[in-house]
Design a protein around this motif. Structure first.
Motif, PDB file in Angstrom:
ATOM      1  N   LEU A 135     -54.450 -86.448  47.260  1.00  0.00           N
ATOM      2  CA  LEU A 135     -53.950 -86.454  45.888  1.00  0.00           C
ATOM      3  C   LEU A 135     -54.392 -87.768  45.252  1.00  0.00           C
ATOM      4  N   TYR A 136     -55.495 -87.708  44.525  1.00  0.00           N
ATOM      5  CA  TYR A 136     -56.029 -88.908  43.896  1.00  0.00           C
ATOM      6  C   TYR A 136     -55.408 -89.105  42.517  1.00  0.00           C
ATOM      7  N   VAL A 137     -55.331 -90.365  42.111  1.00  0.00           N
ATOM      8  CA  VAL A 137     -54.698 -90.674  40.826  1.00  0.00           C
ATOM      9  C   VAL A 137     -55.389 -89.905  39.709  1.00  0.00           C
TER      10      VAL A 137
ATOM     11  N   PHE B 213     -45.103 -84.569  39.274  1.00  0.00           N
ATOM     12  CA  PHE B 213     -46.492 -84.180  39.483  1.00  0.00           C
ATOM     13  C   PHE B 213     -46.688 -82.669  39.411  1.00  0.00           C
TER      14      PHE B 213
ATOM     15  N   ALA C 221     -51.574 -85.943  39.899  1.00  0.00           N
ATOM     16  CA  ALA C 221     -51.032 -87.268  40.165  1.00  0.00           C
ATOM     17  C   ALA C 221     -50.984 -88.111  38.909  1.00  0.00           C
TER      18      ALA C 221
ATOM     19  N   GLU D 262     -51.543 -95.677  42.321  1.00  0.00           N
ATOM     20  CA  GLU D 262     -51.806 -95.303  43.716  1.00  0.00           C
ATOM     21  C   GLU D 262     -50.658 -95.775  44.604  1.00  0.00           C
TER      22      GLU D 262
ATOM     23  N   SER E 110     -48.766 -88.761  49.127  1.00  0.00           N
ATOM     24  CA  SER E 110     -48.926 -90.058  48.475  1.00  0.00           C
ATOM     25  C   SER E 110     -50.243 -90.100  47.703  1.00  0.00           C
ATOM     26  N   THR E 111     -50.182 -90.730  46.547  1.00  0.00           N
ATOM     27  CA  THR E 111     -51.376 -90.831  45.713  1.00  0.00           C
ATOM     28  C   THR E 111     -52.341 -91.857  46.291  1.00  0.00           C
TER      29      THR E 111
ATOM     30  N   ARG F  59     -56.380 -93.761  45.509  1.00  0.00           N
ATOM     31  CA  ARG F  59     -57.439 -94.023  44.549  1.00  0.00           C
ATOM     32  C   ARG F  59     -58.777 -93.796  45.243  1.00  0.00           C
TER      33      ARG F  59
END
Length: 1025
Positions: A740-742, A772, A797, A801, A829-830, A832
């Motif tokens: 899960l990228y920002v 989210f 997201a 991050e 968790s996010t 980057r």
């Protein structure tokens, strides 16, 4: 969309790869075999023992190795040696269990992916995956209000890959039980790895159960076995034409070790030859994995304790002896009395418990108000900091009656540790009562017990100002007391209803629950119409017995000890506290073991709970068989109603009990609905006592009570006070396909199945605590019995991050009870996007000359050392630069000095090697800083298969002396197709043949000097220079 039967069939074609996950299988693993569960538990306990030795308690003296040397180490034994008798290790064990579960679930989520198991020569890729998991976990743990759940999940996965390395690779064959500490740490290059074209193993014959000498890969060159059914396939070599090829995993469950050379395998999963071709090295491999697990936590430079700091480390592993205390407090204007009571109790706990084993492990304070965005969460392991924070709490706002109570509970649950105790203080009903399913899910998933301390009702106060009198109770409604009772009952908690004047006395329940090592013995609800004469079995481990009575009026009771003597306050160990007109707490210190009785002497309805301070604790886990691996794993969510289920029971220490013989299923009021006594003990390591029971699940909710005999023959009972809610829905959320990228989207794919016997409407929905989740938040299906449907839900997201979102996916039937829903929880968790420099260019090792020759004559092991050869090579790298040069075992290597990171721009490296004809094939391996491997091959006898028998000697006595002489005999390899010793002797007597052989060999050598055809290119294939 229905799931294809073909996909379901494919899921059962692969079995376990490397160390086995646990002992929950019908397969005999062998006495002495250590599983992932064993390795992880022992490794963490050893790390904690080392940490305790480095940080002795005030006034205590611990010798180095004293705790690490505990025989049959368990969390209980370790805590009692460190903190003293009477202290439970259940909280540490709970943290370990979460890590073990994450470790085991890799088998379910990533069974087919070789990199997760270090299989198929994916060591470099596994190293990168481990480094990513480690970095991510450390990033989460360094944040304020760290999410320990997500970090434990990542670390469990890290440990799985790392432990697999020692079973699946050839590390242990080269270096024994010494761990490869650089593995999984970013920036640490690896040893050389076998190129694709290099044969690494030799077939071990028809009896493919023991292959001790199958490895032929050069010294310090890493390889790992290929496993059938995974995404990395073993390169095929026809076993009828060659014995050499890539290593297989091996064992009876691996087809690749049976149909492609090299036959056999190198796994060290078990001590049984039928499961592990390298079974003789199992103990050594397990020890290496244990040592590396301990290193991950304990090392003073790279270990978790050094990286995240002492306080976070202790919270992560729950190393304090006391319980975790959670306060969820309504801070609206009417709550000043309640908050004053909380302040007084916390102050009393801190003043009396700091420095003792009863000191709480940590504190979480969640303050909620209106509007919802005013909810704040504080957490600390420092008592003084917590007291300062609580003393600073001020009431404010409010006005309308309902408050955002469930939001305050949820925020506390998002950061608390498992097996915590939560106290909710409010005088209002819940404005956000529609979120109850999510709260029930999180409470169940984290095994948090929740008590409510309720005073008055804001709606009553408004009407009183208008001259209207009302009863002193919160409205019995879906948003008021009924809601709170449903939450408390689900978790084994209690609702205490009192008034503003008595709250400071009722809050004494907090002080009592702060005591370490609390266990529940029984919990019953008895109406006034029934006789109440309760038997309470007290075993020899109980140091304090606490009887809590909540009555509809003033409670009157008689307590009898095992001799039938009535207990009174005249006894020095017997105290009674009347917390309010309807709440009474009775405490008996050091009660005599035996059967106690509680008899009601009034006509009121009672809720009675009996707890004890005891180190004899029993945890329960529902598991489910996974047919693809043949092992049972902890279920995710709730068990399926009406189906056979398996319950695993774990005792805190095998030394405390003689038997565990009976399981009782209890209704919500404490009445028995079923009883089972066919428990089977699970084989395990010393100090561990685990049992399993298979039984049909009822359709209604129940609690589990366990009984047996302690080591002195006294009966014990332990109640798991949480309600188990069977459901008729199965829900499986597939492993995440990416991160899960920002500011990016992640899709959650699920499969839901109607396990009931009627067609029903099922709604699958998603919620999270970071906002989210994207619309549509719910999907509706009409499903017939046993129908399965797949679908997907979306998350997007935010911009930060390292933020962990607790995502609940639930499936609820529109028919049946309100709690008839299934769930799965994901901690996501996010991250980057990190663009790291990539170097996939292999270093080059170019053979420049070869001098000397080897032939069938010089291969004679009795004389081969007399025949030497030399070679030279030029070496360079055009990527990150050179890291390491090495040569085959028994080969002497000399090379130009170079700086780590030197590239071709700084010049090439010249190297020379010297060997003998005992080793006619040798290598120079070159590793760069990106762990890419280059290789030079010096092959003095092309086509030789590596078989070389030892030089045999036979004694003979000379006639003329009494001295014993030895005649030397060389037995030539049978499968090489080379000349026998006798034929060589005959040939050597024929001068022309000898000259011819020499000329041929010389021509071959001259040719090979000009064209070193076995030098490996960047991609591992052979090429000519």
């Amino acid at each position: 969309m229905a799931i294809s039967p073909l996909l379901l069939l494919l899921a059962v074609l692969v079995n376990i790869d490397a160390f086995f996950p646990n002992r929950l299988t019908s397969t005999k693993l062998g006495n002495g075999t250590l599983t992932h569960k064993d390795i992880t538990e022992i490794g963490i306990l050893q790390a904690v023992a080392g940490y305790f030795e480095d940080n002795p308690r005030d006034g205590s003296l611990i010798q180095a190795g004293e705790l690490r040397g505990i025989e049959g180490i368990t969390a209980l034994k370790l805590f009692q040696r460190y903190y003293g008798d009477g202290v439970s290790g259940s909280r540490l064990q709970a943290a370990i269990n979460n890590i073990v579960t994450a470790n085991n679930l890799v088998y379910l989520d990533h069974l087919h992916e070789a990199v997760w198991h270090c299989s198929g020569e994916t060591i470099k890729e596994a190293h990168e995956k481990m480094a990513g998991l480690r970095d991510h976990a450390i990033q989460l743990l360094k944040r304020d209000n760290a999410n320990f759940d997500s970090a434990r999940q990542l670390i469990g996965q890290f440990l799985h890959v790392m432990q697999m390395f020692y079973s699946n690779s050839n590390w242990v064959e080269m270096f024994g039980a010494d761990p490869y500490y650089e593995l999984g740490i970013r920036g640490k290059p690896l040893y050389a790895q076998a190129p694709q074209a290099m044969a690494t193993c030799r077939s071990c014959g028809n009896q493919m159960t023991s292959c001790d000498n199958t490895l032929i890969v050069g010294h310090s060159i890493l390889t790992s076995g290929y496993r059938s059914g995974q995404d990395i396939k073993k390169p095929y070599r026809d076993p009828s034409t060659t014995q050499l090829g890539k290593c297989s995993h091996g064992g009876r469950r691996d087809a690749s070790g049976n149909d492609s050379a090299a036959l056999g395998g190198i796994n060290k999963d078990s001590i049984l030859a039928s499961l592990s071709p390298h079974h003789s090295l199992h103990e050594m491999a397990a020890q290496a994995a244990i040592n590396h697990t301990a290193y991950f936590f304990l090392d003073q430079d790279y270990g978790l304790r050094a990286v995240i700091g002492k306080e976070k480390y202790e919270q992560f592993l729950q190393l304090k002896s006391g319980n975790s205390m959670i306060f969820t407090i309504d801070t609206t204007g009417s709550m000043s009395n309640d908050i004053a009571a909380v302040k007084a109790q916390v102050r009393d706990i801190i003043q009396t418990a700091v420095g003792t084993t009863d000191e709480p492990a940590n504190y979480i304070v969640s303050l909620f108000n209106d509007p919802v965005n005013m909810t704040t969460v504080f957490q600390s392991g420092n008592s003084t900091e917590t007291l300062i924070y609580i003393q600073s709490i001020r009431v404010h706002g409010g006005g309308d009656c309902p408050e955002y109570i469930l939001d305050g509970i949820e925020k506390a649950l998002s950061v608390c540790n498992p097996d915590s105790q939560m106290y909710v203080f409010t005088d209002a009903s819940a404005k956000d009562f529609n979120r109850v399913d999510r709260i029930l899910t999180l409470l169940d998933q984290k095994k948090v017990k929740i008590d409510f301390l309720l005073t008055s009702d804001c709606s009553r106060r408004r009407r009183e100002t208008e001259g209207v009198k009302e009863t002193l109770r919160i409205r019995r409604s879906a948003s008021g007391e009924d809601l709170y009772r449903s939450l408390a009952e689900a978790t084994g908690g209690t609702v205490y209803v009192t008034d503003k004047t008595a709250i400071h006395r009722v809050a004494a329940v907090i002080r009592e629950s702060a005591k370490a090592s609390s266990v529940t013995i029984l919990k019953k609800t008895v109406p006034s119409s029934e006789t109440l004469n309760i038997s309470v079995p007290v075993d020899s481990t109980v140091e304090r017995l606490t009887i809590m009575i909540i009555s509809s009026g003033e409670a009157r009771e008689t307590i009898y000890n095992p001799q039938g003597t009535i207990q009174t306050t005249h006894q020095h160990n017997y105290t009674v506290e009347n917390l309010s007109s309807s709440i009474k707490m009775i405490k008996i210190d050091f009660p005599q073991a035996g059967g106690w009785r509680v008899v009601r002497q009034d006509s009121n309805s009672w809720e009675v709970e009996v707890t004890g301070q005891s180190t004899l604790d029993i945890s329960t886990t529902f598991v489910k068989l996974d047919h693809s691996t043949g092992f049972e794993y902890e279920i995710r969510g709730r068990p399926i109603a009406g189906k056979n289920t398996t319950l695993v029971l774990s005792v805190s220490s095998a030394d405390l009990i003689a038997t565990l013989d009976t399981i009782h299923l209890l209704d919500s009021d404490g009445s028995e609905s079923a009883q089972y006594d066919s428990l089977r003990r699970i084989p395990g390591r010393d100090g561990i006592a685990e049992y399993r029971l298979q039984f049909p699940l009822p359709d209604q909710g129940f609690r589990v009570s366990v009984s047996g005999n302690d080591v002195l023959g006294n009966r014990y009972t332990r109640l798991q006070a949480r309600s188990i809610i069977p459901v008729a829905i199965q829900l499986h959320v597939l492993p995440l396909n990416g991160s899960l990228y920002v500011r990016e989207e992640l899709t959650l794919v699920f499969v839901v199945t109607n396990k009931g016997d009627v067609t029903t409407n099922i709604t699958v929905s998603v919620e999270d605590d970071q906002g989210f989740a994207q619309a549509p938040h719910a999907l509706n299906y009409v499903m017939s019995p046993n129908q399965n449907v797949s679908g997907d839900l979306r998350l997007v997201a935010g911009a930060t991050e390292g933020v962990t979102s607790t995502v609940t996916i639930s499936a609820k039937s529109t028919s049946g009870r309100g709690d008839n829903f299934q769930y799965e929880v994901k901690h996501i968790s996010t991250e980057r996007h990190v663009t790291r420099p990539v170097d996939n260019v292999h270093p080059v090792c170019h053979v420049t000359s070869v001098s000397g020759q080897c032939n069938v004559t010089t291969l004679d092991p009795c004389v081969c050392r007399q025949y030497t050869w030399t070679g030279t090579a030029e070496i360079w790298d055009e990527g990150f630069g050179l890291y390491l040069l090495s040569a085959s075992e028994k080969t002497f290597l000399v090379y130009d000095p170079f700086l780590v990171g030197q590239t071709r721009n700084n010049g090439s490296i010249h190297a020379s090697v010297r060997g003998d004809c005992c080793h006619p094939v040798s290598y120079i391996t070159v590793v760069d800083l990106a762990s890419n491997t280059g290789l030079c091959v010096f092959d003095l006898l092309p086509g030789w298969n590596g078989s070389l028998h030892r030089c045999e000697t036979t004694p003979s006595t000379a006639i003329t002396t009494s001295t014993t002489a030895k005649s030397i005999k060389w037995v030539a390899p049978e499968t090489t197709g080379l000349l026998s010793h006798k034929e060589i002797v005959i040939a050597a007597s024929v001068g022309g043949c000898v000259i011819f052989v020499v000329m041929v060999v010389a021509a071959v050598v001259i040719y090979r000097r000009k064209a070193p055809e076995n030098m490996y290119a960047v991609d591992g294939s052979s090429r000519r220079s």
